[in-house]
Scaffold this motif. Structure first.
Motif: not given
Length: 114
Positions: A21-23, A35-46, A93-99
């Motif tokens: 769930g990572f882009s 420099l980059a903008c990261l988005r991680l979906a709910a329950d995602g993992r880098i 990791t993110s439970d709800a998602g993150m930017t």
């Protein structure tokens, strides 16, 4: 003046290191780094991987749990920055998602920042 609408910046999915769930959307370049903008979906993992250079992750919105070499989880709040040393193994990791924004490369922290 330019306004960058991060939701319109082209991004691509990343699955390396077991990430889910990572882009990543490239925002620009800095001298000796990026420099980059990261988005991680709910329950995602880098997935756990070594930092290429000093790496700063600034959480803009959502929730994040980060860890370094020791694997100890630390909850990050929006407006907080995780800093990893060059070569340090880390995971997010993110439970709800993150930017978040990440700056990686030859980054020198200002005096008094730690």
């Amino acid at each position: 003046m330019e306004i960058i609408r991060l939701n319109l910046v082209p991004s691509g999915p990343v699955s390396r290191f077991g990430s889910e769930g990572f882009s990543v959307a490239g925002v620009g370049r800095i001298q000796a780094g990026h420099l980059a903008c990261l988005r991680l979906a709910a329950d995602g993992r880098i997935g756990r991987h070594p930092a290429v250079g000093r790496q700063l992750l600034l959480l803009v919105s959502g929730d994040a749990t980060v860890s370094g070499d020791d694997g100890a989880p630390v909850e990050l709040m929006p407006g907080e920055v995780a800093v990893w040393a060059p070569g340090e193994s880390h995971e997010t990791t993110s439970d709800a998602g993150m930017t978040a924004f990440v700056v990686e490369g030859e980054v020198e922290l200002s005096p008094g920042v730690s």
